[in-house]
Design a protein around this motif. Structure first.
Motif, PDB file in Angstrom:
ATOM      1  N   GLU A  27      28.226  50.247  45.477  1.00  0.00           N
ATOM      2  CA  GLU A  27      29.130  49.441  46.172  1.00  0.00           C
ATOM      3  C   GLU A  27      30.605  49.439  45.324  1.00  0.00           C
ATOM      4  O   GLU A  27      31.649  49.466  44.647  1.00  0.00           O
ATOM      5  CB  GLU A  27      28.308  48.207  46.022  1.00  0.00           C
ATOM      6  CG  GLU A  27      27.335  48.149  46.545  1.00  0.00           C
ATOM      7  CD  GLU A  27      27.033  47.972  47.345  1.00  0.00           C
ATOM      8  OE1 GLU A  27      28.138  47.089  47.965  1.00  0.00           O
ATOM      9  OE2 GLU A  27      25.983  48.064  48.121  1.00  0.00           O
ATOM     10  N   LYS A  28      31.142  48.375  46.226  1.00  0.00           N
ATOM     11  CA  LYS A  28      33.201  48.946  46.002  1.00  0.00           C
ATOM     12  C   LYS A  28      32.798  48.033  44.744  1.00  0.00           C
ATOM     13  O   LYS A  28      34.236  48.250  44.007  1.00  0.00           O
ATOM     14  CB  LYS A  28      33.239  48.010  47.600  1.00  0.00           C
ATOM     15  CG  LYS A  28      34.896  47.864  46.960  1.00  0.00           C
ATOM     16  CD  LYS A  28      35.784  47.540  48.840  1.00  0.00           C
ATOM     17  CE  LYS A  28      37.118  47.081  48.597  1.00  0.00           C
ATOM     18  NZ  LYS A  28      37.825  47.052  49.630  1.00  0.00           N
ATOM     19  N   ASN A  29      32.973  47.069  44.740  1.00  0.00           N
ATOM     20  CA  ASN A  29      33.232  46.242  43.307  1.00  0.00           C
ATOM     21  C   ASN A  29      32.896  47.118  41.885  1.00  0.00           C
ATOM     22  O   ASN A  29      33.370  46.707  40.749  1.00  0.00           O
ATOM     23  CB  ASN A  29      32.362  44.917  43.434  1.00  0.00           C
ATOM     24  CG  ASN A  29      32.424  43.879  44.406  1.00  0.00           C
ATOM     25  OD1 ASN A  29      34.012  43.840  44.786  1.00  0.00           O
ATOM     26  ND2 ASN A  29      31.973  42.831  45.099  1.00  0.00           N
ATOM     27  N   LYS A  30      31.259  47.355  42.404  1.00  0.00           N
ATOM     28  CA  LYS A  30      31.101  48.304  41.048  1.00  0.00           C
ATOM     29  C   LYS A  30      32.018  49.705  40.501  1.00  0.00           C
ATOM     30  O   LYS A  30      32.285  49.978  39.654  1.00  0.00           O
ATOM     31  CB  LYS A  30      29.673  48.786  41.031  1.00  0.00           C
ATOM     32  CG  LYS A  30      28.842  49.352  39.894  1.00  0.00           C
ATOM     33  CD  LYS A  30      27.622  49.441  40.045  1.00  0.00           C
ATOM     34  CE  LYS A  30      26.575  49.961  38.626  1.00  0.00           C
ATOM     35  NZ  LYS A  30      25.625  50.489  38.823  1.00  0.00           N
ATOM     36  N   VAL A  78      34.781  49.465  41.494  1.00  0.00           N
ATOM     37  CA  VAL A  78      35.982  49.435  41.539  1.00  0.00           C
ATOM     38  C   VAL A  78      36.133  48.794  39.336  1.00  0.00           C
ATOM     39  O   VAL A  78      36.934  49.365  37.971  1.00  0.00           O
ATOM     40  CB  VAL A  78      36.729  47.876  42.015  1.00  0.00           C
ATOM     41  CG1 VAL A  78      38.002  47.193  40.679  1.00  0.00           C
ATOM     42  CG2 VAL A  78      37.316  48.475  43.269  1.00  0.00           C
ATOM     43  N   ASP A  79      34.952  48.575  38.828  1.00  0.00           N
ATOM     44  CA  ASP A  79      34.896  48.331  37.680  1.00  0.00           C
ATOM     45  C   ASP A  79      34.725  49.354  36.880  1.00  0.00           C
ATOM     46  O   ASP A  79      35.211  49.861  36.001  1.00  0.00           O
ATOM     47  CB  ASP A  79      33.402  47.529  37.452  1.00  0.00           C
ATOM     48  CG  ASP A  79      33.327  45.976  37.980  1.00  0.00           C
ATOM     49  OD1 ASP A  79      34.561  45.776  38.159  1.00  0.00           O
ATOM     50  OD2 ASP A  79      32.550  45.543  38.236  1.00  0.00           O
ATOM     51  N   MET A 128      42.133  49.567  46.152  1.00  0.00           N
ATOM     52  CA  MET A 128      40.989  49.308  45.395  1.00  0.00           C
ATOM     53  C   MET A 128      41.937  49.948  43.974  1.00  0.00           C
ATOM     54  O   MET A 128      41.053  48.715  42.999  1.00  0.00           O
ATOM     55  CB  MET A 128      39.475  50.271  45.250  1.00  0.00           C
ATOM     56  CG  MET A 128      38.749  50.143  46.474  1.00  0.00           C
ATOM     57  SD  MET A 128      37.877  51.251  46.882  1.00  0.00           S
ATOM     58  CE  MET A 128      36.814  52.053  45.037  1.00  0.00           C
ATOM     59  N   THR A 169      43.362  46.851  43.223  1.00  0.00           N
ATOM     60  CA  THR A 169      42.753  45.704  42.105  1.00  0.00           C
ATOM     61  C   THR A 169      42.614  45.690  40.516  1.00  0.00           C
ATOM     62  O   THR A 169      42.611  45.245  39.594  1.00  0.00           O
ATOM     63  CB  THR A 169      41.371  45.821  42.671  1.00  0.00           C
ATOM     64  OG1 THR A 169      41.427  45.338  44.135  1.00  0.00           O
ATOM     65  CG2 THR A 169      40.543  44.824  42.785  1.00  0.00           C
ATOM     66  N   ARG A 222      43.990  44.193  37.570  1.00  0.00           N
ATOM     67  CA  ARG A 222      43.323  43.768  36.570  1.00  0.00           C
ATOM     68  C   ARG A 222      43.865  44.176  35.139  1.00  0.00           C
ATOM     69  O   ARG A 222      43.874  43.797  34.134  1.00  0.00           O
ATOM     70  CB  ARG A 222      41.783  44.599  36.273  1.00  0.00           C
ATOM     71  CG  ARG A 222      40.576  43.145  37.438  1.00  0.00           C
ATOM     72  CD  ARG A 222      39.281  44.399  37.393  1.00  0.00           C
ATOM     73  NE  ARG A 222      38.801  44.127  36.465  1.00  0.00           N
ATOM     74  CZ  ARG A 222      37.325  44.401  36.134  1.00  0.00           C
ATOM     75  NH1 ARG A 222      37.314  44.954  36.846  1.00  0.00           N
ATOM     76  NH2 ARG A 222      36.775  44.977  35.084  1.00  0.00           N
TER      77      ARG A 222
END
Length: 125
Positions: free
Chosen positions: A31-34, A36-37, A94, A97, A101
């Motif tokens: 998934e996109k959020n993972k 990015v993490d 991405m 982002t 951070r």
């Protein structure tokens, strides 16, 4: 007649080869959020390695880090990177982002002050 057939064949090959299909969604999709993490963590890992050249052997490799923290192998990460990078605008967002951070972390660890840009970066005097 041969020239006409050759021209038609070349035209047909040219038209069919111009299809723009991005890479297919990977079998083991992240998934996109993972993602990015993961990109953020790898950026921090690489920055730490660059700052501590003498102690580089003490840092995990990117492959080991991804496996241990996210339970993702390097091939899955590479396939997902290729998939997300096929949409450059979204991939740039991405990375923006990730940069935001990192900037936020720097500001938090620097007493609420952002670090002033270094205009002499990369300049040998």
């Amino acid at each position: 007649m041969k020239k006409l057939i050759l021209l038609f064949t070349l035209l047909l090959v040219g038209i069919t080869s111009c299809k723009e299909e991005g890479p297919k969604k990977p079998k083991h999709f992240i998934e996109k959020n993972k993602m990015v993490d993961m990109m953020y963590d790898l950026s921090i890992l690489e920055a730490a390695k660059a700052q501590n050249i003498v102690y580089q052997n003490n840092f995990p490799t990117a492959k080991n880090f991804l496996k241990k923290k996210y339970n993702v192998d390097s091939l899955t990460f590479a396939e997902n990177t290729k998939y997300y990078a096929s949409d450059l605008k979204e991939y740039k967002k991405m990375y923006e982002t990730v940069k935001a951070r990192i900037d936020e972390d720097i500001k938090k660890n620097n007493g609420g002050k952002p670090i002033a840009p270094n205009n002499d970066a990369g300049v040998v005097r």
